[in-house]
Design a protein around this motif. Structure first.
Motif, PDB file in Angstrom:
ATOM      1  N   LEU A  77       0.717  -1.165  -0.245  1.00 39.42           N
ATOM      2  CA  LEU A  77       0.050  -0.186  -0.358  1.00 39.42           C
ATOM      3  C   LEU A  77       0.995   1.348   0.060  1.00 39.42           C
ATOM      4  CD1 LEU A  77      -2.925  -1.033   2.555  1.00 39.42           C
ATOM      5  CD2 LEU A  77      -3.025  -0.743  -0.037  1.00 39.42           C
ATOM      6  N   ILE A  78       1.892   1.411   0.773  1.00 41.21           N
ATOM      7  CA  ILE A  78       2.668   2.399   1.037  1.00 41.21           C
ATOM      8  C   ILE A  78       3.626   2.507  -0.184  1.00 41.21           C
ATOM      9  CG2 ILE A  78       4.457   3.638   2.490  1.00 41.21           C
ATOM     10  CD1 ILE A  78       1.744   3.808   3.541  1.00 41.21           C
ATOM     11  N   GLY A  79       4.227   1.370  -0.594  1.00 44.56           N
ATOM     12  CA  GLY A  79       5.399   1.097  -1.646  1.00 44.56           C
ATOM     13  C   GLY A  79       4.880   1.482  -2.808  1.00 44.56           C
ATOM     14  N   LEU A  80       3.644   1.100  -3.333  1.00 45.67           N
ATOM     15  CA  LEU A  80       3.326   1.556  -4.758  1.00 45.67           C
ATOM     16  C   LEU A  80       2.975   2.910  -4.897  1.00 45.67           C
ATOM     17  CD1 LEU A  80      -0.066   2.035  -4.872  1.00 45.67           C
ATOM     18  CD2 LEU A  80      -0.186  -0.614  -4.314  1.00 45.67           C
ATOM     19  N   VAL A  81       2.326   3.596  -4.092  1.00 46.45           N
ATOM     20  CA  VAL A  81       2.090   5.133  -4.029  1.00 46.45           C
ATOM     21  C   VAL A  81       3.443   5.794  -4.175  1.00 46.45           C
ATOM     22  CG1 VAL A  81       1.330   7.118  -2.988  1.00 46.45           C
ATOM     23  CG2 VAL A  81      -0.004   5.003  -2.746  1.00 46.45           C
ATOM     24  N   CYS A  82       4.576   5.618  -3.579  1.00 48.79           N
ATOM     25  CA  CYS A  82       5.670   6.079  -3.468  1.00 48.79           C
ATOM     26  C   CYS A  82       6.619   5.909  -4.926  1.00 48.79           C
ATOM     27  CB  CYS A  82       6.514   5.867  -2.353  1.00 48.79           C
ATOM     28  SG  CYS A  82       6.092   6.345  -0.756  1.00 48.79           S
ATOM     29  N   SER A  83       6.271   4.693  -5.272  1.00 51.02           N
ATOM     30  CA  SER A  83       7.070   4.148  -6.509  1.00 51.02           C
ATOM     31  C   SER A  83       6.473   4.715  -7.831  1.00 51.02           C
ATOM     32  CB  SER A  83       7.180   2.544  -6.628  1.00 51.02           C
ATOM     33  OG  SER A  83       5.780   2.332  -6.849  1.00 51.02           O
ATOM     34  N   PHE A  84       5.249   4.938  -7.946  1.00 46.92           N
ATOM     35  CA  PHE A  84       4.656   5.564  -8.994  1.00 46.92           C
ATOM     36  C   PHE A  84       4.668   6.744  -8.939  1.00 46.92           C
ATOM     37  CE2 PHE A  84       1.252   7.969 -10.568  1.00 46.92           C
ATOM     38  CZ  PHE A  84       1.050   7.466 -12.023  1.00 46.92           C
ATOM     39  N   LEU A  85       4.741   7.822  -7.737  1.00 50.40           N
ATOM     40  CA  LEU A  85       4.998   9.249  -8.073  1.00 50.40           C
ATOM     41  C   LEU A  85       6.304   9.776  -8.169  1.00 50.40           C
ATOM     42  CD1 LEU A  85       2.818  10.474  -4.934  1.00 50.40           C
ATOM     43  CD2 LEU A  85       2.166  10.456  -7.229  1.00 50.40           C
ATOM     44  N   LEU A  86       7.457   8.811  -7.548  1.00 50.69           N
ATOM     45  CA  LEU A  86       8.932   9.090  -7.780  1.00 50.69           C
ATOM     46  C   LEU A  86       9.263   8.699  -9.099  1.00 50.69           C
ATOM     47  CD1 LEU A  86      10.041   8.236  -4.415  1.00 50.69           C
ATOM     48  CD2 LEU A  86       9.769  10.488  -5.411  1.00 50.69           C
ATOM     49  N   SER A  87       8.654   7.577  -9.665  1.00 53.25           N
ATOM     50  CA  SER A  87       8.900   7.221 -11.175  1.00 53.25           C
ATOM     51  C   SER A  87       8.821   8.146 -12.067  1.00 53.25           C
ATOM     52  CB  SER A  87       8.225   5.820 -11.495  1.00 53.25           C
ATOM     53  OG  SER A  87       8.755   4.711 -10.730  1.00 53.25           O
ATOM     54  N   VAL A  88       7.689   8.908 -12.103  1.00 57.03           N
ATOM     55  CA  VAL A  88       7.359   9.997 -12.757  1.00 57.03           C
ATOM     56  C   VAL A  88       8.392  11.295 -12.807  1.00 57.03           C
ATOM     57  CG1 VAL A  88       5.816  11.772 -13.356  1.00 57.03           C
ATOM     58  CG2 VAL A  88       4.912   9.567 -12.857  1.00 57.03           C
ATOM     59  N   PHE A  89       8.867  11.477 -11.535  1.00 53.66           N
ATOM     60  CA  PHE A  89       9.932  12.541 -11.053  1.00 53.66           C
ATOM     61  C   PHE A  89      11.393  12.349 -11.531  1.00 53.66           C
ATOM     62  CE2 PHE A  89      13.206  13.659  -8.029  1.00 53.66           C
ATOM     63  CZ  PHE A  89      13.069  15.001  -8.365  1.00 53.66           C
ATOM     64  N   VAL A  90      11.700  10.980 -11.648  1.00 54.06           N
ATOM     65  CA  VAL A  90      13.022  10.371 -11.941  1.00 54.06           C
ATOM     66  C   VAL A  90      13.384  10.728 -13.501  1.00 54.06           C
ATOM     67  CG1 VAL A  90      12.790   8.054 -12.305  1.00 54.06           C
ATOM     68  CG2 VAL A  90      14.853   8.635 -11.241  1.00 54.06           C
ATOM     69  N   THR A  91      12.299  10.485 -14.078  1.00 51.99           N
ATOM     70  CA  THR A  91      12.761  10.965 -15.544  1.00 51.99           C
ATOM     71  C   THR A  91      13.314  12.134 -16.063  1.00 51.99           C
ATOM     72  OG1 THR A  91      10.580  11.600 -16.082  1.00 51.99           O
ATOM     73  CG2 THR A  91      11.168   9.286 -16.373  1.00 51.99           C
ATOM     74  N   SER A  92      13.304  13.096 -14.962  1.00 51.76           N
ATOM     75  CA  SER A  92      13.744  14.409 -14.981  1.00 51.76           C
ATOM     76  C   SER A  92      15.305  14.427 -14.371  1.00 51.76           C
ATOM     77  CB  SER A  92      13.069  15.543 -14.411  1.00 51.76           C
ATOM     78  OG  SER A  92      12.990  15.264 -13.259  1.00 51.76           O
ATOM     79  N   LEU A  93      15.757  13.461 -13.854  1.00 56.43           N
ATOM     80  CA  LEU A  93      17.122  13.671 -13.329  1.00 56.43           C
ATOM     81  C   LEU A  93      18.221  13.189 -14.241  1.00 56.43           C
ATOM     82  CD1 LEU A  93      16.515  11.725  -9.830  1.00 56.43           C
ATOM     83  CD2 LEU A  93      16.437  14.260 -10.511  1.00 56.43           C
ATOM     84  N   SER A  94      19.329  13.593 -13.963  1.00 55.03           N
ATOM     85  CA  SER A  94      20.621  13.345 -14.972  1.00 55.03           C
ATOM     86  C   SER A  94      21.168  12.090 -14.355  1.00 55.03           C
ATOM     87  CB  SER A  94      21.628  14.235 -14.607  1.00 55.03           C
ATOM     88  OG  SER A  94      22.061  14.067 -13.473  1.00 55.03           O
TER      89      SER A  94
END
Length: 248
Positions: A77-94
């Motif tokens: 429950l906790i992990g899937l929310v964090c992983s989805f949101l941060l996976s969207v964000f990580v595409t902008s990292l170098s």
């Protein structure tokens, strides 16, 4: 290259089924070296392979009745929310930032285990804390989360050794799926590269051998040997990523 990819697939499948850690860990660490794929391509390949391998693992472990569902639910429950949101964000990292985040996770892992041992209240909330750590790790680094959860459970001895891998495989199955959705939403690059798909196919095909070997060994506890191997893997990859950052 094909031979190295095959060996990497066998090693990933074996370690996943026996230790609950290894698929994402090995792929994220060694795939760029073998194939020359970028950190983002490697992250996406890792999530895809983690999901597929853990789908097989979860099915086998469920039949064997080794899955501790009371732990799986809060982690998922906790992990899937964090992983989805941060996976969207990580595409902008170098590329450097992606590897740096991985380095931070591996470096702070011993500190987290130490705090859990010193503060009993943290140990009582371990399923929920694990979900937060696993989801964050999966979303930002492409690792399935086993590199966080496996050392925690082996060192705190919260569960029998035989039940650690089943718990991790079922939990990271759902988390890696939502991380994949986040990647597709953020970058949408899946299937654009025939070379990328070829590497994934070889890894998945060879991981079947490793899965068979891992499930065969998981019939016995061997808790001390498992802890030593998890420690060794974590330390080795930490040193490797440290060297990569130095080169960057």
């Amino acid at each position: 290259m094909i031979i190295l990819l095959g060996l990497l697939g066998v090693l990933s499948g074996f370690s996943s089924a026996w230790l609950g850690v290894g698929t994402g860990l090995f792929i994220v660490s060694f795939l760029p070296v073998i194939t020359g794929l970028s950190p983002l391509e490697t992250l996406q390949a890792s999530l895809l392979i983690v999901f597929t391998i853990n789908l097989v693992n979860s099915f086998v472990f469920s039949i064997q009745k080794l899955v501790v569902w009371s732990w799986c639910v809060p982690i998922i429950l906790i992990g899937l929310v964090c992983s989805f949101l941060l996976s969207v964000f990580v595409t902008s990292l170098s590329p450097f930032q992606v590897r740096f985040v991985l380095w931070l996770f591996l470096g702070f892992l011993p500190i987290i285990v130490f705090l859990l041992g010193k503060w009993p209240v943290m140990k009582k909330t371990l399923p929920w804390t694990s979900g937060l750590l696993v989801g964050t790790c999966s979303g930002l680094t492409g690792l399935g989360g086993g590199i966080i959860l496996s050392p925690l459970l082996h060192e705190t001895r919260s569960l029998p050794a035989r039940k650690i891998a089943p718990l991790i495989c079922v939990s990271t199955l759902f988390i890696s799926f939502f991380a994949l959705l986040g990647q597709e939403k953020g970058a949408g690059v899946f299937s654009n590269s025939h070379y990328w798909w070829k590497c994934c196919f070889i890894l998945l095909a060879c991981s079947g051998i490793g899965l068979f070997l891992g499930h065969s060994l998981n019939k016995k506890e061997r808790s001390l040997l498992r802890r030593l191997m998890v420690r060794g893997l974590t330390f080795f990859v930490f040193c490797m990523v440290t060297a990569e950052l130095w080169i960057f």
